[in-house]
Design a protein around this motif. Structure first.
Motif, short mmCIF file in Angstrom:
data_model
loop_
_atom_site.label_atom_id
_atom_site.label_comp_id
_atom_site.label_asym_id
_atom_site.label_seq_id
_atom_site.Cartn_x
_atom_site.Cartn_y
_atom_site.Cartn_z
N ASN A 127 0.81 -1.22 0.00
CA ASN A 127 0.00 0.00 0.00
C ASN A 127 0.85 1.27 0.00
O ASN A 127 0.29 2.38 0.04
CB ASN A 127 -0.93 0.01 1.21
N LEU A 128 2.19 1.11 -0.04
CA LEU A 128 3.04 2.28 -0.15
C LEU A 128 2.91 2.87 -1.55
O LEU A 128 2.70 2.14 -2.53
CB LEU A 128 4.51 1.90 0.11
N PRO A 129 3.02 4.20 -1.69
CA PRO A 129 2.89 4.83 -3.02
C PRO A 129 3.91 4.28 -4.02
O PRO A 129 5.08 4.11 -3.70
CB PRO A 129 3.15 6.31 -2.73
N GLY A 130 3.44 3.96 -5.23
CA GLY A 130 4.32 3.54 -6.31
C GLY A 130 4.68 2.07 -6.31
O GLY A 130 5.47 1.64 -7.15
N ARG A 131 4.08 1.26 -5.41
CA ARG A 131 4.47 -0.16 -5.33
C ARG A 131 3.56 -1.08 -6.13
O ARG A 131 3.78 -2.29 -6.15
CB ARG A 131 4.47 -0.61 -3.87
N GLN A 132 2.58 -0.55 -6.81
CA GLN A 132 1.64 -1.40 -7.53
C GLN A 132 2.35 -2.22 -8.61
O GLN A 132 1.99 -3.37 -8.87
CB GLN A 132 0.53 -0.55 -8.17
N SER A 152 5.12 13.07 -6.66
CA SER A 152 3.78 12.80 -6.13
C SER A 152 3.42 11.32 -6.19
O SER A 152 2.56 10.85 -5.44
CB SER A 152 2.74 13.61 -6.91
N HIS A 153 4.12 10.58 -7.06
CA HIS A 153 3.85 9.15 -7.21
C HIS A 153 4.52 8.34 -6.10
O HIS A 153 4.07 7.23 -5.79
CB HIS A 153 4.37 8.70 -8.58
N TYR A 154 5.61 8.89 -5.50
CA TYR A 154 6.38 8.12 -4.52
C TYR A 154 6.35 8.70 -3.10
O TYR A 154 6.72 8.01 -2.15
CB TYR A 154 7.83 8.00 -4.98
N TRP A 213 7.11 8.56 1.42
CA TRP A 213 8.18 7.72 1.95
C TRP A 213 9.34 7.53 0.99
O TRP A 213 10.42 7.11 1.41
CB TRP A 213 7.61 6.35 2.36
N THR A 242 11.34 6.05 -2.59
CA THR A 242 11.54 4.73 -3.22
C THR A 242 12.54 3.86 -2.48
O THR A 242 12.70 2.69 -2.81
CB THR A 242 12.03 4.91 -4.66
N GLY A 302 12.27 10.45 0.62
CA GLY A 302 10.98 11.03 0.93
C GLY A 302 11.04 12.16 1.95
O GLY A 302 12.08 12.82 2.13
#
Length: 451
Positions: free
Chosen positions: A95-100, A325-327, A330, A332, A370
């Motif tokens: 659920n962290l940003p950019g991990r999909q 804004s994607h990461y 926190w 990468t 981050g």
């Protein structure tokens, strides 16, 4: 009895300095590259751990206390980097940003809901953590130096820096000298793989030589010889900055020359010559060297100022800003820039080569570390501002070293606007030593002056 105790105390102080000198020699000849796969690191990093272990044996609480701000920032940096390697439950990291994209890959190959760390590239984050071994060794040893050893440490770094300048001078004469396979044959990079890093080190010679002239390097040489050597280094470095072809280095060197006088690092009042004569001679000497370099058609840095055709920094910076804004918040993961940037790299920036760094440390810190990384950077800036305030009010040799440390940090910060010099082992070691100098107290040099 008192003489015996004093002799033992001096020997105990010399042991860390001896290891420091040997280690810095190894760093300068094996630490000119920031690439994680550099073969030189196979020897340098284990040596850093050995030297650190030896240094910790004589380290005392008072050593840490007198440089507590430097230890705090370094400790928080280690903790933040290590935290990015801690395995997290699937429900957390996914659920962290950019991990999909990682979730989709795991699902495609059938790995299931496994634990992963915050870092999108754990191997590179581990490399970033191990890279801190070199500055940590310097921190452990240099924290134990009194004022006399701090002067000698300056002498060691200045001598090794000039060695890199001398190697660059040979390279400028088309001598086939390169310590690294990645170094281009036409680059005047000295002991580095990158000419920009060489130029940044050359710029640091100006303030270091100025303080060597003012306060001495504690090597037992007559002050006139030290002054002559320091002045000669500066005159030789001026044309070498030009032939490196580094635009950033040219800017940093110009700022360094101005701030050396603005910070009062040269003892002009001690020289029995009228001020206007001293300034005129200095400016004439520098101007003559610059003109001679241009006349000899070796002013590569000036020529590259007009060449903007291959400079991708601005487009890359713009793309990184779009990716933040994607990461955020926190990031990468420390050290994961290359892999994380490739995920969202714009099609119009695709090249046969790849972006190995952001070439802007503030952007890369935000991108990989981050908001916590940004907060740590702001804390370091706050400590630097405090050091500047104390440096302005200080006097004597302690003030000279404090201002020198501040100036070195400022110059490396300027170089980091369009490059990544402190990521090399050489300049990371110099950076930590500069932080020690910026934190030095008046009592440190007062005690050594009366030994």
């Amino acid at each position: 009895m008192s003489d015996t105790k004093a002799a033992r105390a001096r020997r105990s102080l010399d042991i860390p300095f001896i290891f420091f000198s040997g280690f810095m020699l190894a760093v300068f000849f094996a630490g000119g590259s920031s690439w994680s796969d550099e073969p030189h690191l196979i020897l340098l990093r284990p040596l850093a751990f050995v030297v650190t272990a030896i240094g910790l044996w004589s380290l005392r609480l008072q050593h840490i206390r007198q440089f507590w701000a430097v230890w705090l920032i370094f400790g928080l940096t280690v903790l933040l980097t290590a935290a990015h390697l801690v395995p997290l439950p699937y429900d957390v990291w996914s659920n962290l940003p950019g991990r999909q994209v990682i979730v989709d890959i795991d699902k495609a190959v059938g790995l299931g809901q496994i634990s992963r760390p915050l870092s999108m590239s754990p191997d590179e984050t581990m490399n970033a953590l191990l890279s801190l071994s070199v500055p940590f060794a310097v921190l452990v040893l240099a924290s134990q130096f009194d004022g006399l050893r701090q002067r000698r440490a300056l002498g060691v770094v200045l001598l090794l820096s000039f060695t890199s300048a001398a190697v660059g001078l040979l390279q400028a004469t088309d001598a086939d000298i390169a310590l690294y396979s990645r170094q281009a044959s036409q680059d005047v990079a000295g002991l580095f793989v990158n000419r920009n890093h060489q130029a940044a080190l050359l710029a640091l010679i100006f303030p270091m030589a100025a303080v060597a002239i003012s306060a001495g390097v504690g090597m037992g040489l007559p002050r006139k010889i030290e002054a002559f050597a320091g002045a000669s280094m500066c005159l030789v470095v001026v044309p070498l900055v030009l032939v490196t072809g580094s635009r950033t280095g040219l800017l940093v060197a110009g700022v360094a020359l101005v701030l050396v006088f603005a910070f009062g690092l040269l003892p002009l009042k001690r020289v029995a010559i009228r001020p206007w004569v001293r300034y005129s001679v200095a400016l004439a000497s520098v101007g003559a060297l610059v003109c001679a370099t241009i006349w000899a058609s070796r002013d590569v840095a000036f020529m590259r100022l007009e060449d903007q055709t291959e400079d991708l920094r601005w487009p890359v910076w713009q793309s990184i800003v779009d990716m933040l804004s994607h990461y955020l918040p926190w990031g990468t993961g420390v050290g994961s820039y290359v892999e994380a940037y490739k995920v969202l790299e714009p099609d119009n920036l695709l090249r046969p080569t790849f972006s190995n760094h952001a070439h802007n440390e503030v952007l890369e810190i935000l991108f990989t570390a981050g908001i916590p990384g940004a907060a740590l950077l702001l804390l370091a800036l706050a400590f630097l501002a405090g050091a500047v305030w104390r440096g302005v009010r200080a006097s004597g040799d302690a003030a000279l070293f404090k201002r020198l440390g501040i100036l070195v940090i400022i110059l490396l910060a300027i170089a980091s606007i369009s490059d990544y010099p402190v990521r090399t082992p050489i300049l990371s070691a110099v950076f930590v030593l500069a932080a020690i100098w910026a934190s030095a107290s008046k009592s440190l040099f007062h005690k050594s002056d009366h030994q």
